[in-house]
Design a protein around this motif. Structure first.
Motif, PDB file in Angstrom:
ATOM      1  N   GLN A 152       0.423  12.098  -9.541  1.00 35.76           N
ATOM      2  CA  GLN A 152      -0.318  13.348  -9.341  1.00 35.76           C
ATOM      3  C   GLN A 152       0.613  14.553  -9.470  1.00 35.76           C
ATOM      4  O   GLN A 152       0.243  15.567 -10.064  1.00 35.76           O
ATOM      5  CB  GLN A 152      -1.018  13.340  -7.985  1.00 35.76           C
ATOM      6  CG  GLN A 152      -2.109  12.295  -7.863  1.00 35.76           C
ATOM      7  CD  GLN A 152      -3.154  12.395  -8.943  1.00 35.76           C
ATOM      8  OE1 GLN A 152      -3.625  13.478  -9.281  1.00 35.76           O
ATOM      9  NE2 GLN A 152      -3.522  11.258  -9.510  1.00 35.76           N
ATOM     10  N   LEU A 189       0.826  -1.211   0.000  1.00 35.08           N
ATOM     11  CA  LEU A 189       0.000   0.000   0.000  1.00 35.08           C
ATOM     12  C   LEU A 189       0.858   1.259   0.000  1.00 35.08           C
ATOM     13  O   LEU A 189       0.536   2.238  -0.680  1.00 35.08           O
ATOM     14  CB  LEU A 189      -0.958  -0.003   1.195  1.00 35.08           C
ATOM     15  CG  LEU A 189      -2.110  -0.998   1.103  1.00 35.08           C
ATOM     16  CD1 LEU A 189      -2.881  -1.046   2.420  1.00 35.08           C
ATOM     17  CD2 LEU A 189      -3.030  -0.659  -0.054  1.00 35.08           C
ATOM     18  N   GLU A 190       1.953   1.244   0.743  1.00 32.81           N
ATOM     19  CA  GLU A 190       2.866   2.393   0.765  1.00 32.81           C
ATOM     20  C   GLU A 190       3.492   2.613  -0.609  1.00 32.81           C
ATOM     21  O   GLU A 190       3.634   3.751  -1.052  1.00 32.81           O
ATOM     22  CB  GLU A 190       3.947   2.195   1.821  1.00 32.81           C
ATOM     23  CG  GLU A 190       3.441   2.329   3.240  1.00 32.81           C
ATOM     24  CD  GLU A 190       4.489   1.979   4.277  1.00 32.81           C
ATOM     25  OE1 GLU A 190       5.697   1.927   3.951  1.00 32.81           O
ATOM     26  OE2 GLU A 190       4.100   1.746   5.432  1.00 32.81           O
ATOM     27  N   ARG A 234       1.178   6.794  -6.642  1.00 41.17           N
ATOM     28  CA  ARG A 234       0.032   7.671  -6.890  1.00 41.17           C
ATOM     29  C   ARG A 234       0.414   9.139  -6.684  1.00 41.17           C
ATOM     30  O   ARG A 234       0.082   9.997  -7.496  1.00 41.17           O
ATOM     31  CB  ARG A 234      -1.130   7.285  -5.958  1.00 41.17           C
ATOM     32  CG  ARG A 234      -2.432   8.022  -6.286  1.00 41.17           C
ATOM     33  CD  ARG A 234      -3.487   7.790  -5.231  1.00 41.17           C
ATOM     34  NE  ARG A 234      -3.107   8.327  -3.933  1.00 41.17           N
ATOM     35  CZ  ARG A 234      -3.073   9.619  -3.621  1.00 41.17           C
ATOM     36  NH1 ARG A 234      -3.386  10.531  -4.510  1.00 41.17           N
ATOM     37  NH2 ARG A 234      -2.711  10.015  -2.408  1.00 41.17           N
ATOM     38  N   ARG A 235       1.162   9.414  -5.620  1.00 42.78           N
ATOM     39  CA  ARG A 235       1.605  10.791  -5.368  1.00 42.78           C
ATOM     40  C   ARG A 235       2.533  11.275  -6.480  1.00 42.78           C
ATOM     41  O   ARG A 235       2.429  12.420  -6.923  1.00 42.78           O
ATOM     42  CB  ARG A 235       2.288  10.898  -4.004  1.00 42.78           C
ATOM     43  CG  ARG A 235       1.331  10.895  -2.832  1.00 42.78           C
ATOM     44  CD  ARG A 235       2.017  11.232  -1.518  1.00 42.78           C
ATOM     45  NE  ARG A 235       3.128  10.361  -1.188  1.00 42.78           N
ATOM     46  CZ  ARG A 235       3.023   9.202  -0.546  1.00 42.78           C
ATOM     47  NH1 ARG A 235       1.842   8.777  -0.135  1.00 42.78           N
ATOM     48  NH2 ARG A 235       4.086   8.472  -0.289  1.00 42.78           N
ATOM     49  N   TYR A 294       2.192   1.732  -3.515  1.00 34.72           N
ATOM     50  CA  TYR A 294       1.135   2.252  -4.378  1.00 34.72           C
ATOM     51  C   TYR A 294       0.901   3.737  -4.108  1.00 34.72           C
ATOM     52  O   TYR A 294       0.791   4.540  -5.038  1.00 34.72           O
ATOM     53  CB  TYR A 294      -0.175   1.477  -4.190  1.00 34.72           C
ATOM     54  CG  TYR A 294      -1.339   2.215  -4.800  1.00 34.72           C
ATOM     55  CD1 TYR A 294      -1.497   2.260  -6.180  1.00 34.72           C
ATOM     56  CD2 TYR A 294      -2.241   2.912  -4.006  1.00 34.72           C
ATOM     57  CE1 TYR A 294      -2.544   2.984  -6.750  1.00 34.72           C
ATOM     58  CE2 TYR A 294      -3.281   3.624  -4.563  1.00 34.72           C
ATOM     59  CZ  TYR A 294      -3.428   3.658  -5.932  1.00 34.72           C
ATOM     60  OH  TYR A 294      -4.457   4.377  -6.490  1.00 34.72           O
ATOM     61  N   GLU A 295       0.822   4.112  -2.834  1.00 38.97           N
ATOM     62  CA  GLU A 295       0.595   5.521  -2.484  1.00 38.97           C
ATOM     63  C   GLU A 295       1.728   6.409  -2.985  1.00 38.97           C
ATOM     64  O   GLU A 295       1.497   7.517  -3.463  1.00 38.97           O
ATOM     65  CB  GLU A 295       0.399   5.682  -0.971  1.00 38.97           C
ATOM     66  CG  GLU A 295      -0.990   5.365  -0.513  1.00 38.97           C
ATOM     67  CD  GLU A 295      -2.051   6.238  -1.177  1.00 38.97           C
ATOM     68  OE1 GLU A 295      -1.882   7.476  -1.280  1.00 38.97           O
ATOM     69  OE2 GLU A 295      -3.060   5.670  -1.617  1.00 38.97           O
TER      70      GLU A 295
END
Length: 163
Positions: free
Chosen positions: A83, A72-73, A79-80, A75-76
């Motif tokens: 963005q 999850l980290e 994602r950041r 992926y985050e």
């Protein structure tokens, strides 16, 4: 009026990727951009078992919760980065930009090519650092793979050499 077909931009957050993003905006004009950060799903699970597999020892107990949290980290973080890349793309002159974090198919190049086909992309843009590592010599770099395998135009922007 801007073209509906996006430009796919591979963005890993590096200065080379940022330069590719900015330089390509001037090259293609005000178009849509899909800024893609590719991350390697499953890496946390592989990392947890790799040393044991290499030593041919019996499998160790895998802490699923820790591996899932690490996934999850990752992926985050992807994602950041995507963005952030989309924001840079809009500032650089793309008419619209979407950031997308995607788990890789087989390689980063394969993932970008698949997305370009699915989105009927105008082309693919990536940056390169201008130097090759041992792994790139053995496996081939992302930009080289894109140039040889993509069925749309590929723009490779080389990082500045300040020396």
């Amino acid at each position: 009026m801007t073209n509906a077909a996006p430009v796919i931009i591979g963005f890993d957050g590096s200065s080379a990727a940022e330069r590719a993003l900015r330089d390509s905006a001037a090259l293609v004009g005000p178009r849509r951009a899909l800024v893609v950060t590719v991350w390697e799903a499953g890496r946390a699970f592989e990392t947890a078992t790799l040393p044991i597999a290499a030593l041919e020892m019996p499998p160790a107990m895998l802490d699923i919760r820790s591996a899932t949290e690490a996934e999850l980290e990752q992926y985050e973080a992807a994602r950041r980065a995507a963005q952030r890349g989309a924001l840079i793309a809009r500032e650089a002159g793309y008419s619209d930009a979407e950031g997308l974090a995607v788990a890789d198919d087989l390689t980063v190049a394969d993932t970008l090519i698949r997305l370009a086909r699915e989105r009927h992309a105008l082309g693919i843009v990536v940056g390169t650092h201008g130097h090759r590592s041992i792994s790139e010599l053995l496996l081939g770099s992302t930009s080289s793979s894109l140039v040889h395998k993509a069925d749309c135009p590929v723009v490779v922007v080389r990082a500045r050499d300040d020396h």
